[in-house]
Design a protein around this motif. Structure first.
Motif, PDB file in Angstrom:
ATOM      1  N   THR A 157      34.526  34.480  40.429  1.00  0.00           N
ATOM      2  CA  THR A 157      34.299  35.509  39.412  1.00  0.00           C
ATOM      3  C   THR A 157      34.243  36.889  40.067  1.00  0.00           C
ATOM      4  N   SER A 158      34.392  37.899  39.229  1.00  0.00           N
ATOM      5  CA  SER A 158      34.428  39.250  39.771  1.00  0.00           C
ATOM      6  C   SER A 158      33.948  40.269  38.738  1.00  0.00           C
ATOM      7  N   ASP A 159      34.170  41.501  39.076  1.00  0.00           N
ATOM      8  CA  ASP A 159      33.769  42.645  38.269  1.00  0.00           C
ATOM      9  C   ASP A 159      34.786  42.845  37.144  1.00  0.00           C
ATOM     10  N   GLN A 160      34.319  42.914  35.901  1.00  0.00           N
ATOM     11  CA  GLN A 160      35.268  43.097  34.803  1.00  0.00           C
ATOM     12  C   GLN A 160      35.937  44.471  34.833  1.00  0.00           C
ATOM     13  N   LEU A 161      35.393  45.382  35.656  1.00  0.00           N
ATOM     14  CA  LEU A 161      36.017  46.707  35.777  1.00  0.00           C
ATOM     15  C   LEU A 161      36.772  46.848  37.102  1.00  0.00           C
ATOM     16  N   ALA A 162      37.065  45.708  37.728  1.00  0.00           N
ATOM     17  CA  ALA A 162      37.779  45.738  39.008  1.00  0.00           C
ATOM     18  C   ALA A 162      39.080  46.532  38.869  1.00  0.00           C
ATOM     19  N   GLY A 163      39.299  47.412  39.815  1.00  0.00           N
ATOM     20  CA  GLY A 163      40.534  48.190  39.815  1.00  0.00           C
ATOM     21  C   GLY A 163      40.475  49.463  38.994  1.00  0.00           C
ATOM     22  N   VAL A 164      39.464  49.584  38.117  1.00  0.00           N
ATOM     23  CA  VAL A 164      39.397  50.811  37.297  1.00  0.00           C
ATOM     24  C   VAL A 164      38.056  51.541  37.410  1.00  0.00           C
ATOM     25  N   ALA A 165      37.024  50.852  37.937  1.00  0.00           N
ATOM     26  CA  ALA A 165      35.693  51.470  37.959  1.00  0.00           C
ATOM     27  C   ALA A 165      35.706  52.737  38.805  1.00  0.00           C
ATOM     28  N   LYS A 204      29.795  28.232  43.796  1.00  0.00           N
ATOM     29  CA  LYS A 204      30.320  29.388  43.061  1.00  0.00           C
ATOM     30  C   LYS A 204      30.408  30.618  43.955  1.00  0.00           C
ATOM     31  N   ILE A 205      31.544  31.278  43.871  1.00  0.00           N
ATOM     32  CA  ILE A 205      31.782  32.479  44.681  1.00  0.00           C
ATOM     33  C   ILE A 205      32.046  33.664  43.750  1.00  0.00           C
ATOM     34  N   ALA A 206      31.419  34.789  44.054  1.00  0.00           N
ATOM     35  CA  ALA A 206      31.662  36.015  43.288  1.00  0.00           C
ATOM     36  C   ALA A 206      31.993  37.144  44.252  1.00  0.00           C
ATOM     37  N   VAL A 207      32.887  38.022  43.822  1.00  0.00           N
ATOM     38  CA  VAL A 207      33.359  39.110  44.688  1.00  0.00           C
ATOM     39  C   VAL A 207      33.304  40.429  43.921  1.00  0.00           C
ATOM     40  N   THR A 208      32.814  41.469  44.563  1.00  0.00           N
ATOM     41  CA  THR A 208      32.882  42.790  43.959  1.00  0.00           C
ATOM     42  C   THR A 208      33.274  43.816  45.018  1.00  0.00           C
ATOM     43  N   GLY A 209      33.865  44.902  44.550  1.00  0.00           N
ATOM     44  CA  GLY A 209      34.229  45.964  45.481  1.00  0.00           C
ATOM     45  C   GLY A 209      33.487  47.244  45.173  1.00  0.00           C
ATOM     46  N   SER A 210      32.386  47.083  44.445  1.00  0.00           N
ATOM     47  CA  SER A 210      31.704  48.246  43.904  1.00  0.00           C
ATOM     48  C   SER A 210      30.206  48.160  44.172  1.00  0.00           C
TER      49      SER A 210
END
Lengths: 552, 167
Positions: free
Chosen positions: A127-135, A167-173
């Motif tokens: 799973t990830s950030d629903q705003l990935a790429g635009v935040a 479960k793995i989650a990734v964020t760039g923010s």
């Protein structure tokens, strides 16, 4: 968005053929129920209280209009015309026939979707950030790495029979919308001082029966080492994780038992053997995956002018203005915004969407957002690439379709598991509690005044509704065959991760709206100017809430 | 322990030439016996010649600590890994370690509670033979070795990941 090549298609096609054979062997009595169980789970199929339930992966929440339309068709042809968005960005069907599931999977494969490992003791959907790429504040787009992890985890031969789910989650923010501190592995994509991309690695977080905030295992893992390091973590867990007690089998228990230093030492020792091996990522592969997540064809827009136009319309339209204030997220590109389509109008089970609504989302995505949408862990849908100049038009269409409830992030934007109405694990119903709260707090002005509140409901301690990290968490419990509800306060799923504290003895179902009202009153009476619910709680502590809730 | 008369080996059904014996087995002069690790350890000196002649096999459990107990392990003609139940996935990791780290090139056998539907994964982790529970239809099971012809990850039988092979 990622697009399958012939290899991806071949692997998924063979997977479906394998499951078709397994289903036939089960239905003919050749395959025992207890042996079919983990096989069907690893293809997304549960057998629930009333019917089978099929959980379909939406990899890191990305879905396109073709896929949405196919899902709509599947819910019509194989189910009762609706689906459910889960708290891990997936989509569930509640009423498929077991014998139809291989056909459903084949229909999904045609649009590059699958249900592989959406359940079972294996590596689940990343799973990830629903705003990935635009935040606005995002440093690095996490999606290429999510896709690399999706491929690595899919049918991993060594890790299909782990001690427990993973479960793995990734964020760039820095603003953490992926809850990386409460996952088995949480990855924050970062840049080091030399400008190189890598990951901060957090291991051993999780909710469920024993909620734990994850521990930092590595401050900086170079991006090329992602898969070898994940292999090392998983191997240590697969070999040493407890298998004698399923409630102590998650990696969080192993990390606690060993201590994080010892655990990290074992991982590093294992990794020393794997590092720089064949599984080391190549720049070609990283670039290949990044190429699927390039910027869409944005046009150049004067943000001030676009905003002024929106403001002018909002000045004359209070409903639109309220929607803008709650259902909009910032966007890194001038003149664009990300829009949340609300799936939680009062009276609808949180996260449920009808076949027709799925098609409308597809249409809206095509018209306003480059044909793509995202599912969110708080069970809504995001259109991430909307021109500000089209917000009013989008709002009107969303409103007509029932997606414009202006409650995102508020008390009534409840996160809720399917609960006792559907789930065979549940101790108590959760959907009727969500509805009772939405009905009680139907005065939107009051709800707006309360500000940001995460209210999360789980029907049992498995915590699919993430109650531990709700500002207000509600947990269904069973007391001598009767349904009761325990309340927790102060949880937080953001970068300030915190686990809620139990208020006290559980309440009966009908008491809950009054108790919540009391808790909200304590907040309103005590808040300082501009303070949000969780901030007031952090300042004044549990006692005043407890006193109010249990006052005679 | 299954000790069936037929096993799957290198993709074919074949006679089982080996027999797992228990911890208290006394006649160590037999050929084709598979010894629990502790029994081998206790009789290491007298058995080493016959091990190198390929007449003695070794049985490992899923909790075997290869890092501490790996001496001489590559000399065996056969190592069997016991699966107490098919949900216990430790043997998958033990197999890869034997193949990829401890130089074992002999017959690697999955023994016990594995099911047909795991054969493909087991093969990818380095197993070359399978002594399945007696109630499994071995003729049908052997087909499952070919469930997948491609995989994303590196594995014993495919040491290059898909991303390095993609054109």
């Amino acid at each position: 968005m990622y697009q399958y090549d012939p290899y991806d298609h071949q692997i998924i096609t063979q997977r479906i053929a394998q499951f078709r054979g397994q289903t036939e062997r089960y239905l003919s009595g050749e395959l025992k129920a207890e042996e079919f169980l983990p096989l069907r789970l690893q293809n997304g199929l549960y057998v629930q209280r009333l019917a089978p339930m099929l959980r379909i992966n939406v990899p890191y929440g990305m879905i396109n209009s073709t896929q949405l339309r196919r899902l709509a068709r599947i819910t019509r042809d194989y189910d009762k015309g609706y689906a459910h968005i889960t708290t891990r960005q997936n989509i569930q069907l509640n009423w498929p026939d077991l014998a139809d599931v291989p056909d459903i999977l084949a229909e999904l494969a045609e649009v590059e979707m699958h249900a592989t490992q959406s359940s079972g003791n294996c590596i689940r959907n990343t799973t990830s950030d629903q705003l990935a790429g635009v935040a606005v504040e995002e440093e690095i787009d996490p999606r290429p790495y999510c896709e690399i992890i999706r491929q690595w985890s899919t049918l991993h031969p060594e890790f299909a029979f782990l001690p427990r789910k993973f479960k793995i989650a990734v964020t760039g923010s820095n603003s953490d919308r992926a809850a990386i501190n409460v996952h088995d592995i949480g990855l924050r994509v970062i840049k080091n001082e030399q400008g190189e991309i890598g990951f901060r690695v957090i291991v051993g977080g999780g909710l469920g029966r024993t909620p734990v905030i994850g521990s930092l295992v590595r401050e900086f893992l170079p991006e090329k080492d992602l898969l070898t390091y994940l292999d090392a973590i998983l191997r240590v867990y697969n070999l040493l994780g407890r298998r004698d007690n399923k409630y102590k089998a998650r990696i969080k228990i192993l990390v606690k038992a060993l201590g994080v230093e010892k655990f990290a030492e074992l991982v590093e020792a294992e990794w020393a053997h794997l590092a720089n091996g064949e599984a080391t990522l190549t720049q070609t592969e990283i670039d290949r995956c990044k190429n699927f997540f390039t910027e869409p064809a944005y046009v150049t827009i004067d943000d001030n002018a676009a905003q002024a136009e929106v403001d002018a319309i909002a000045a004359d339209n209070i409903a639109f203005e309220k929607w803008l204030s709650r259902n909009l997220c910032g966007h890194k590109v001038p003149g664009y915004a990300a829009v949340v389509l609300a799936l939680k109008p009062t009276g609808v089970a949180p996260g449920d969407v009808t076949d027709r609504q799925l098609e409308i989302i597809a249409d809206l995505a095509d018209k306003y957002s480059f044909g793509e949408a995202r599912t969110t862990h708080d069970q809504n849908i995001v259109l991430a690439e909307v021109k500000k100049s089209e917000l009013f038009s989008l709002w009107q269409e969303a409103k007509a379709a029932g997606f414009a409830t202006p409650n995102i992030g508020t008390l009534t934007d409840v996160i809720c598991c399917p609960g006792g109405d559907f789930c065979s694990l549940a101790n108590a119903k959760s959907i009727p509690i969500a509805e009772a709260i939405q009905r009680r707090f139907d005065d939107m002005d009051y709800v707006y005044d309360l500000g940001d509140i995460d209210l999360n409901i789980s029907g049992c301690m498995n915590a699919c509704g993430h109650h531990h990290v709700g500002h207000i968490g509600i947990l269904g419990v069973d007391k001598k065959g009767k349904e009761f509800y325990q309340i927790q306060l102060g949880g937080d799923s953001s970068e300030n991760t915190a686990l809620g504290k139990v208020l006290g003895p559980a309440f009966g179902e009908t008491e809950i709206p009054d108790i919540i009202a009391g808790i909200l009153n304590v907040f309103v009476e005590n808040r300082h100017d501009g303070e949000q619910f969780v901030e007031t709680y952090n300042r004044i502590g549990l006692a005043p809430y407890k006193e109010r809730a249990y006052a005679k | 322990m299954p000790n069936n008369t037929l096993v799957i080996k290198d993709g074919k059904i074949t006679d089982n030439l080996w027999k797992i014996v228990s911890e208290d087995h006394s006649d160590l002069t037999q050929d084709g016996i598979i010894l629990p690790y502790s029994l081998w350890l206790a009789n290491q000196n007298e058995l080493s010649q016959r091990v190198s002649e390929g007449k003695i096999g070794l049985l490992l459990e899923g909790d075997h600590n290869l890092q501490e107990q790996n001496e001489g392990i590559a000399d065996f003609a056969l190592i069997a890994i016991n699966f107490p139940g098919f949900m216990d996935g430790r043997g998958f990791s033990v197999a890869r370690l034997l193949r990829e780290r401890y130089g074992f090139t002999g017959e690697l056998r999955a023994s016990g509670g594995v099911i047909r539907d795991q054969l493909c994964y087991l093969q990818r982790c380095g197993f070359s033979s399978f002594d399945l529970d007696a109630d499994i239809n071995i003729e049908a099971a052997v087909e499952s070795l070919n469930d997948f012809s491609e995989g994303y990850q590196i594995s014993v039988d495919l040491p290059t990941p898909l991303f390095r092979r993609r054109a």
